[in-house]
Design a protein around this motif. Structure first.
Motif, PDB file in Angstrom:
ATOM      1  N   VAL A  95      35.611  18.862  22.000  1.00  0.00           N
ATOM      2  CA  VAL A  95      35.305  17.421  22.302  1.00  0.00           C
ATOM      3  C   VAL A  95      34.374  17.337  23.518  1.00  0.00           C
ATOM      4  O   VAL A  95      33.473  16.334  23.315  1.00  0.00           O
ATOM      5  CB  VAL A  95      36.809  16.980  23.032  1.00  0.00           C
ATOM      6  CG1 VAL A  95      36.471  15.422  23.536  1.00  0.00           C
ATOM      7  CG2 VAL A  95      37.766  17.004  22.023  1.00  0.00           C
ATOM      8  N   ARG A  96      34.250  18.143  24.413  1.00  0.00           N
ATOM      9  CA  ARG A  96      33.252  18.053  25.474  1.00  0.00           C
ATOM     10  C   ARG A  96      32.015  18.217  24.909  1.00  0.00           C
ATOM     11  O   ARG A  96      30.777  17.634  25.274  1.00  0.00           O
ATOM     12  CB  ARG A  96      33.510  19.118  26.630  1.00  0.00           C
ATOM     13  CG  ARG A  96      32.558  18.820  27.890  1.00  0.00           C
ATOM     14  CD  ARG A  96      33.103  19.435  29.172  1.00  0.00           C
ATOM     15  NE  ARG A  96      32.241  19.355  30.211  1.00  0.00           N
ATOM     16  CZ  ARG A  96      32.513  18.328  31.011  1.00  0.00           C
ATOM     17  NH1 ARG A  96      33.719  17.679  30.976  1.00  0.00           N
ATOM     18  NH2 ARG A  96      31.554  17.941  32.030  1.00  0.00           N
ATOM     19  N   LYS A  97      31.814  19.106  24.070  1.00  0.00           N
ATOM     20  CA  LYS A  97      30.402  19.614  23.160  1.00  0.00           C
ATOM     21  C   LYS A  97      30.105  18.274  22.588  1.00  0.00           C
ATOM     22  O   LYS A  97      28.758  17.950  22.618  1.00  0.00           O
ATOM     23  CB  LYS A  97      30.518  20.775  22.530  1.00  0.00           C
ATOM     24  CG  LYS A  97      29.356  21.365  21.955  1.00  0.00           C
ATOM     25  CD  LYS A  97      29.636  22.622  20.922  1.00  0.00           C
ATOM     26  CE  LYS A  97      28.303  22.937  20.598  1.00  0.00           C
ATOM     27  NZ  LYS A  97      28.384  24.424  19.809  1.00  0.00           N
ATOM     28  N   ALA A  98      30.857  17.603  21.933  1.00  0.00           N
ATOM     29  CA  ALA A  98      30.582  16.417  21.260  1.00  0.00           C
ATOM     30  C   ALA A  98      30.087  15.415  22.046  1.00  0.00           C
ATOM     31  O   ALA A  98      29.164  14.726  21.736  1.00  0.00           O
ATOM     32  CB  ALA A  98      31.706  16.148  20.424  1.00  0.00           C
ATOM     33  N   LEU A  99      30.848  15.323  23.089  1.00  0.00           N
ATOM     34  CA  LEU A  99      30.573  14.355  23.985  1.00  0.00           C
ATOM     35  C   LEU A  99      29.082  14.518  24.693  1.00  0.00           C
ATOM     36  O   LEU A  99      28.105  13.766  24.840  1.00  0.00           O
ATOM     37  CB  LEU A  99      31.547  14.196  24.914  1.00  0.00           C
ATOM     38  CG  LEU A  99      32.893  13.553  24.442  1.00  0.00           C
ATOM     39  CD1 LEU A  99      33.967  13.331  25.543  1.00  0.00           C
ATOM     40  CD2 LEU A  99      32.540  11.826  24.190  1.00  0.00           C
ATOM     41  N   ASP A 100      28.975  15.744  25.063  1.00  0.00           N
ATOM     42  CA  ASP A 100      27.476  16.262  25.525  1.00  0.00           C
ATOM     43  C   ASP A 100      26.469  15.793  24.662  1.00  0.00           C
ATOM     44  O   ASP A 100      25.320  15.453  25.020  1.00  0.00           O
ATOM     45  CB  ASP A 100      27.498  17.604  25.958  1.00  0.00           C
ATOM     46  CG  ASP A 100      28.127  18.018  27.248  1.00  0.00           C
ATOM     47  OD1 ASP A 100      27.991  17.141  28.122  1.00  0.00           O
ATOM     48  OD2 ASP A 100      28.903  19.063  27.271  1.00  0.00           O
ATOM     49  N   PHE A 101      26.660  16.145  23.362  1.00  0.00           N
ATOM     50  CA  PHE A 101      25.703  15.882  22.362  1.00  0.00           C
ATOM     51  C   PHE A 101      25.410  14.409  22.302  1.00  0.00           C
ATOM     52  O   PHE A 101      24.259  14.006  22.329  1.00  0.00           O
ATOM     53  CB  PHE A 101      26.207  16.405  20.795  1.00  0.00           C
ATOM     54  CG  PHE A 101      25.111  16.068  19.894  1.00  0.00           C
ATOM     55  CD1 PHE A 101      24.192  16.855  19.549  1.00  0.00           C
ATOM     56  CD2 PHE A 101      25.433  15.063  18.973  1.00  0.00           C
ATOM     57  CE1 PHE A 101      23.292  16.674  18.365  1.00  0.00           C
ATOM     58  CE2 PHE A 101      24.827  14.667  17.865  1.00  0.00           C
ATOM     59  CZ  PHE A 101      23.481  15.372  17.694  1.00  0.00           C
ATOM     60  N   MET A 102      26.402  13.479  22.232  1.00  0.00           N
ATOM     61  CA  MET A 102      26.237  12.184  22.179  1.00  0.00           C
ATOM     62  C   MET A 102      25.476  11.731  23.345  1.00  0.00           C
ATOM     63  O   MET A 102      24.457  10.675  23.214  1.00  0.00           O
ATOM     64  CB  MET A 102      27.512  11.214  21.808  1.00  0.00           C
ATOM     65  CG  MET A 102      28.042  11.427  20.527  1.00  0.00           C
ATOM     66  SD  MET A 102      29.633  10.555  20.342  1.00  0.00           S
ATOM     67  CE  MET A 102      30.719  11.671  21.162  1.00  0.00           C
ATOM     68  N   LEU A 103      25.549  12.132  24.599  1.00  0.00           N
ATOM     69  CA  LEU A 103      25.181  11.661  25.683  1.00  0.00           C
ATOM     70  C   LEU A 103      23.769  12.093  25.869  1.00  0.00           C
ATOM     71  O   LEU A 103      22.678  11.273  26.279  1.00  0.00           O
ATOM     72  CB  LEU A 103      25.692  12.227  26.815  1.00  0.00           C
ATOM     73  CG  LEU A 103      27.146  12.012  27.345  1.00  0.00           C
ATOM     74  CD1 LEU A 103      27.777  12.699  28.413  1.00  0.00           C
ATOM     75  CD2 LEU A 103      27.210  10.366  27.759  1.00  0.00           C
ATOM     76  N   ALA A 104      23.201  13.259  24.978  1.00  0.00           N
ATOM     77  CA  ALA A 104      22.072  13.579  25.190  1.00  0.00           C
ATOM     78  C   ALA A 104      21.241  13.007  24.226  1.00  0.00           C
ATOM     79  O   ALA A 104      20.099  12.618  24.336  1.00  0.00           O
ATOM     80  CB  ALA A 104      21.787  15.228  24.775  1.00  0.00           C
ATOM     81  N   GLN A 105      21.673  12.573  22.994  1.00  0.00           N
ATOM     82  CA  GLN A 105      21.180  11.970  22.183  1.00  0.00           C
ATOM     83  C   GLN A 105      20.704  10.328  22.460  1.00  0.00           C
ATOM     84  O   GLN A 105      19.923   9.746  22.084  1.00  0.00           O
ATOM     85  CB  GLN A 105      22.030  11.714  20.888  1.00  0.00           C
ATOM     86  CG  GLN A 105      22.165  13.066  20.139  1.00  0.00           C
ATOM     87  CD  GLN A 105      20.738  13.609  19.408  1.00  0.00           C
ATOM     88  OE1 GLN A 105      19.961  12.949  19.013  1.00  0.00           O
ATOM     89  NE2 GLN A 105      20.441  14.800  20.013  1.00  0.00           N
ATOM     90  N   ALA A 106      21.542   9.785  23.492  1.00  0.00           N
ATOM     91  CA  ALA A 106      21.196   8.400  24.163  1.00  0.00           C
ATOM     92  C   ALA A 106      20.036   8.409  25.008  1.00  0.00           C
ATOM     93  O   ALA A 106      19.446   7.375  24.930  1.00  0.00           O
ATOM     94  CB  ALA A 106      22.352   8.017  24.976  1.00  0.00           C
ATOM     95  N   ALA A 107      19.640   9.709  25.349  1.00  0.00           N
ATOM     96  CA  ALA A 107      18.347   9.473  26.190  1.00  0.00           C
ATOM     97  C   ALA A 107      17.113   9.110  25.649  1.00  0.00           C
ATOM     98  O   ALA A 107      17.083   9.252  24.361  1.00  0.00           O
ATOM     99  CB  ALA A 107      18.211  11.091  26.708  1.00  0.00           C
ATOM    100  N   PRO A 108      16.202   8.355  26.016  1.00  0.00           N
ATOM    101  CA  PRO A 108      16.029   7.911  27.544  1.00  0.00           C
ATOM    102  C   PRO A 108      16.883   6.962  28.120  1.00  0.00           C
ATOM    103  O   PRO A 108      16.575   6.555  29.228  1.00  0.00           O
ATOM    104  CB  PRO A 108      14.598   7.775  27.581  1.00  0.00           C
ATOM    105  CG  PRO A 108      14.438   7.120  26.323  1.00  0.00           C
ATOM    106  CD  PRO A 108      15.127   7.789  25.297  1.00  0.00           C
ATOM    107  N   TYR A 109      18.018   6.541  27.354  1.00  0.00           N
ATOM    108  CA  TYR A 109      18.785   5.336  27.741  1.00  0.00           C
ATOM    109  C   TYR A 109      19.973   5.959  28.460  1.00  0.00           C
ATOM    110  O   TYR A 109      20.602   6.945  27.930  1.00  0.00           O
ATOM    111  CB  TYR A 109      19.025   4.293  26.735  1.00  0.00           C
ATOM    112  CG  TYR A 109      17.641   3.821  26.107  1.00  0.00           C
ATOM    113  CD1 TYR A 109      16.630   3.498  26.812  1.00  0.00           C
ATOM    114  CD2 TYR A 109      17.620   4.054  24.586  1.00  0.00           C
ATOM    115  CE1 TYR A 109      15.473   2.951  26.336  1.00  0.00           C
ATOM    116  CE2 TYR A 109      16.280   3.698  24.010  1.00  0.00           C
ATOM    117  CZ  TYR A 109      15.265   2.778  24.761  1.00  0.00           C
ATOM    118  OH  TYR A 109      14.418   2.587  24.212  1.00  0.00           O
ATOM    119  N   PRO A 110      20.509   5.012  29.312  1.00  0.00           N
ATOM    120  CA  PRO A 110      21.807   5.609  30.018  1.00  0.00           C
ATOM    121  C   PRO A 110      23.063   5.651  29.206  1.00  0.00           C
ATOM    122  O   PRO A 110      23.345   4.801  28.175  1.00  0.00           O
ATOM    123  CB  PRO A 110      21.916   4.497  31.117  1.00  0.00           C
ATOM    124  CG  PRO A 110      20.707   3.870  31.315  1.00  0.00           C
ATOM    125  CD  PRO A 110      20.110   3.852  29.880  1.00  0.00           C
TER     126      PRO A 110
END
Length: 280
Positions: A95-110
């Motif tokens: 789950v954390r890996k999936a969330l890390d991926f989604m957070l990274a994909q959002a960059a450069p936006y918060p």
């Protein structure tokens, strides 16, 4: 009917409470659960006791949050069905890996991840940088992601982000609705109710948060306008939840992504994300 502090003492009270919260008659609930109205009546008067399977079925039909389905099971004398793990537990690695991926994909936006009470548990680098900038913190100041920072409190506090939010009254009404919904489900004496009361006690919040203004701007989303030191950002947010959860923690996580509402805002984030010496 008010939910008691903690779990219900008996299943009859729990069933009456959640049926009332969903606005269903006994007949309507019986029809949707495919059982007799008489059985519902007997359950609510404690003349009958439910099976574990029936408690789970009624929880699904009533769309009861997983945390409170566990409460209904306990009230009926059964063990909880849904675990509540910490996000750092080894079983939550995927789950954390999936969330890390989604957070990274959002960059450069918060983008950030919060729990049901909007306590911060994860954030990408642009989100941390945006918070530092508008809170007036040093560039290397840590942004705790251990649940100790409440995003709604930080947003509405006069000593937090509120001075930088040009349309804070609109944002206030929207954010209070999230906490009020949790407090409604948890009942008096709960952590959610305590947070709601704390927020409503902040200066200017009670009046500003009564009714959201839906007429001020003809936009398909709630804009969030941040302004500081000549920088004005126009953003809107989306909320993502994880589908088909079997864990209380996963069920309550929310990923909030911030997107630019105009080209100037997009350019500001792109410039900050560009490596030194390289044009954005």
């Amino acid at each position: 009917m008010n939910a008691p502090d903690g779990y219900f003492s008996d299943f009859a009270n729990a069933l009456r409470y959640w049926r009332g919260k969903r606005g269903l008659s006994q007949l309507k609930l019986a029809t949707e659960a495919d059982i007799s109205q008489r059985h519902i009546s007997f359950l609510e008067s404690a003349r009958s006791q439910p099976s574990r399977e029936l408690v789970l079925k009624l929880g699904i039909v009533l769309d009861v949050p997983l945390r409170h389905r566990n409460g209904m099971l306990l009230a009926a004398g059964f063990a909880p069905a849904y675990q509540e793990r910490h996000l750092s537990d080894p079983e939550m690695a995927a789950v954390r890996k999936a969330l890390d991926f989604m957070l990274a994909q959002a960059a450069p936006y918060p983008a950030l991840v919060v729990d049901r009470l909007w306590n911060l548990v994860m954030a990408n680098a642009p989100a941390a940088a945006m918070m530092r900038f508008f809170l007036g913190l040093p560039d290397d100041a840590p942004i705790p992601c251990d649940g100790s920072v409440n995003v709604v409190r930080m947003t509405l506090d006069p000593h937090g982000l509120r001075p930088a939010i040009a349309n804070w009254e609109e944002v206030c009404a929207d954010q209070l609705q999230w906490i009020a919904r949790e407090a409604l489900g948890d009942g008096p004496g709960s952590e959610a109710q305590a947070l709601l009361e704390e927020l409503l006690a902040l200066p200017g919040i009670h009046a500003a948060g009564r009714v959201p203004n839906l007429e001020r701007r003809a936009l398909p989303f709630l804009p969030v306008t941040l302004s500081k030191d000549g920088v004005e950002l126009n953003l809107f947010t989306t909320i993502t939840t994880l589908g088909t959860p079997r864990d209380v923690t996963v069920h309550e996580l929310r990923l909030e992504s911030f997107f630019p509402a105009d080209d100037a805002t997009a350019a500001w984030f792109n410039r900050r994300a560009a490596p030194p010496g390289r044009p954005a």
